[in-house]
Design an enzyme around this catalytic site. Structure first.
Site, PDB file in Angstrom:
ATOM      1  N   ASP A 261     -11.006   2.835   4.197  1.00 14.86           N
ATOM      2  CA  ASP A 261     -11.385   1.421   4.144  1.00 14.86           C
ATOM      3  C   ASP A 261     -12.909   1.275   4.114  1.00 14.86           C
ATOM      4  O   ASP A 261     -13.419   0.180   3.906  1.00 14.86           O
ATOM      5  CB  ASP A 261     -10.834   0.693   5.385  1.00 14.86           C
ATOM      6  CG  ASP A 261      -9.964  -0.491   5.018  1.00 14.86           C
ATOM      7  OD1 ASP A 261      -9.849  -0.785   3.812  1.00 14.86           O
ATOM      8  OD2 ASP A 261      -9.398  -1.118   5.925  1.00 14.86           O
TER       9      ASP A 261
ATOM     10  N   GLN B  82      -4.606  -1.290   9.555  1.00 12.28           N
ATOM     11  CA  GLN B  82      -4.490  -2.631   8.984  1.00 12.28           C
ATOM     12  C   GLN B  82      -5.060  -3.664   9.961  1.00 12.28           C
ATOM     13  O   GLN B  82      -4.691  -3.689  11.127  1.00 12.28           O
ATOM     14  CB  GLN B  82      -3.013  -2.935   8.678  1.00 12.28           C
ATOM     15  CG  GLN B  82      -2.786  -4.256   7.989  1.00 12.28           C
ATOM     16  CD  GLN B  82      -3.366  -4.298   6.572  1.00 12.28           C
ATOM     17  OE1 GLN B  82      -3.256  -3.346   5.803  1.00 12.28           O
ATOM     18  NE2 GLN B  82      -4.009  -5.410   6.237  1.00 12.28           N
TER      19      GLN B  82
ATOM     20  N   LYS C 194       0.850  -1.207   0.000  1.00 12.96           N
ATOM     21  CA  LYS C 194       0.000   0.000   0.000  1.00 12.96           C
ATOM     22  C   LYS C 194       0.881   1.251   0.000  1.00 12.96           C
ATOM     23  O   LYS C 194       0.641   2.211  -0.739  1.00 12.96           O
ATOM     24  CB  LYS C 194      -0.931  -0.001   1.224  1.00 12.96           C
ATOM     25  CG  LYS C 194      -2.052  -1.022   1.109  1.00 12.96           C
ATOM     26  CD  LYS C 194      -2.805  -1.240   2.410  1.00 12.96           C
ATOM     27  CE  LYS C 194      -3.825  -2.366   2.216  1.00 12.96           C
ATOM     28  NZ  LYS C 194      -4.492  -2.782   3.448  1.00 12.96           N
TER      29      LYS C 194
END
Ligand code: NDP
Length: 286
Positions: free
Chosen positions: A123, A100, A56
């Site tokens: 997200d 994460q 990422k």
């Protein structure tokens, strides 16, 4: 005679999308001197998470974003993580925040997601964004479902009226992708581990989205000839190879179009994270 399905190339689609994002980031920088910022927070040493965070970070740099990874030790407390998020929420140069997952067990994941500013929740997991999606009014949409829809639209010019079966009902994939299919005017069935006769449910579908986490579960005879199959599953086999949830070798002979694993939905997920960061930048900073 049945031919082979068209392979939907997620790697190529993701590269095209990243190139578009890169051009937009460059244009923003040239016009306004601003750089969209993506901040990824990793707690602990989970090997798969470390790999995801590194890619990422790298791809965000490649499109010209300000990319920062905050790597915190496994013993970070929930309070310390909340303090880090408060700091990122308050920082105007931070457009996207991604924590994460999975988090270490001593941290309450729900509480952490709730603490992310919904306007920076790239997200798309904050309850406000999930609620907006459920109401048909998009905020930030989870990356993998967004990637599935972009691939689907490449394969099918119009989705309206098509029968879609989503296998899996997770908050991360199954539920949001079902909402997006509904917004696209599909007739949507959400199947899960308690669904009866899943094979015949799947066989009715013009579109099958498999998001289960069981290698090769979806067999060729579950697929209506000509149907479009999007395989979200990423499963590590004993020999170390990756496999999807769909029995690709056989399904490719029946489907009209199908995503491979790897090289299908996976690459689109990170590209959509960058897309969401740009969307969040625009919504907050114009
Ligand atoms: P979850 O484990 O959260 O959800 C799995 C879903 O599958 C559940 O709803 C479960 O049903 C359902 N399920 C399990 N077994 C069966 C069965 N035998 N028949 C029908 N349904 C079943 O997984 P995720 O949604 O997070 O992920 C799904 C897959 O997608 C995984 O392989 C994951 O690695 C992959 N993934 C890939 C991404 C990418 O970038 N390509 C991103 C995210 C995930 P129930 O609710 O009843 O338990």
């Amino acid at each position: 005679m049945a031919g082979e399905a068209r392979i939907i190339d997620g790697k190529a689609a993701a590269a095209t999308l990243r190139a578009e994002i890169g051009r937009e980031v460059a244009a923003i920088k040239a016009a306004r001197g601003l750089v969209p910022g993506l901040h990824v927070v990793l707690v602990g040493e989970d090997p798969a998470s470390k790999v995801y965070v590194a890619s990422k970070e790298k791809l965000a740099v490649e499109v010209g974003m300000n990319s920062v990874a905050h790597r915190l030790p496994a013993e970070t407390t929930e309070a310390e993580l909340l303090a880090k998020l408060a700091e990122l929420n308050a920082d105007d140069s931070v457009d996207g925040i991604l924590v994460q997952l999975p988090l270490p067990k001593h941290i309450d994941t729900g509480r952490i997601i709730d603490a992310i500013d919904p306007a920076k929740d790239v997200d798309g997991l904050h309850p406000i964004n999930a609620g907006l999606l459920a109401g048909g009014k998009n905020g930030l949409v989870p990356c993998t479902p967004l990637g599935c829809m972009l691939l689907l639209r490449q394969a099918l010019p119009s989705l309206a009226g098509l029968d879609a079966v989503v296998i899996g009902r997770s908050e991360l994939v199954g539920r949001p992708v079902a909402q997006l299919l509904l917004q696209a005017d599909c007739t949507v069935t959400i199947a899960h581990s308690r669904t009866r006769d899943l094979a015949s449910v799947a066989r009715r579908a013009d579109i099958v989205i498999a998001a289960v986490g069981r290698p090769h579960m979806v067999k060729a005879d579950w697929i209506k000839p000509g149907a479009t199959v999007i395989d979200v599953g990423i499963n590590r086999l004993e020999d170390g190879k990756l496999a999807g949830d769909v029995d690709f070798t056989e399904a490719v002979k029946v489907a009209g179009a199908i995503t491979p694993v790897p090289g299908g939905v996976g690459p689109m997920t990170i590209a959509c994270l960058l897309k969401n960061t740009l969307t969040a930048f625009r919504a907050r900073r114009g």
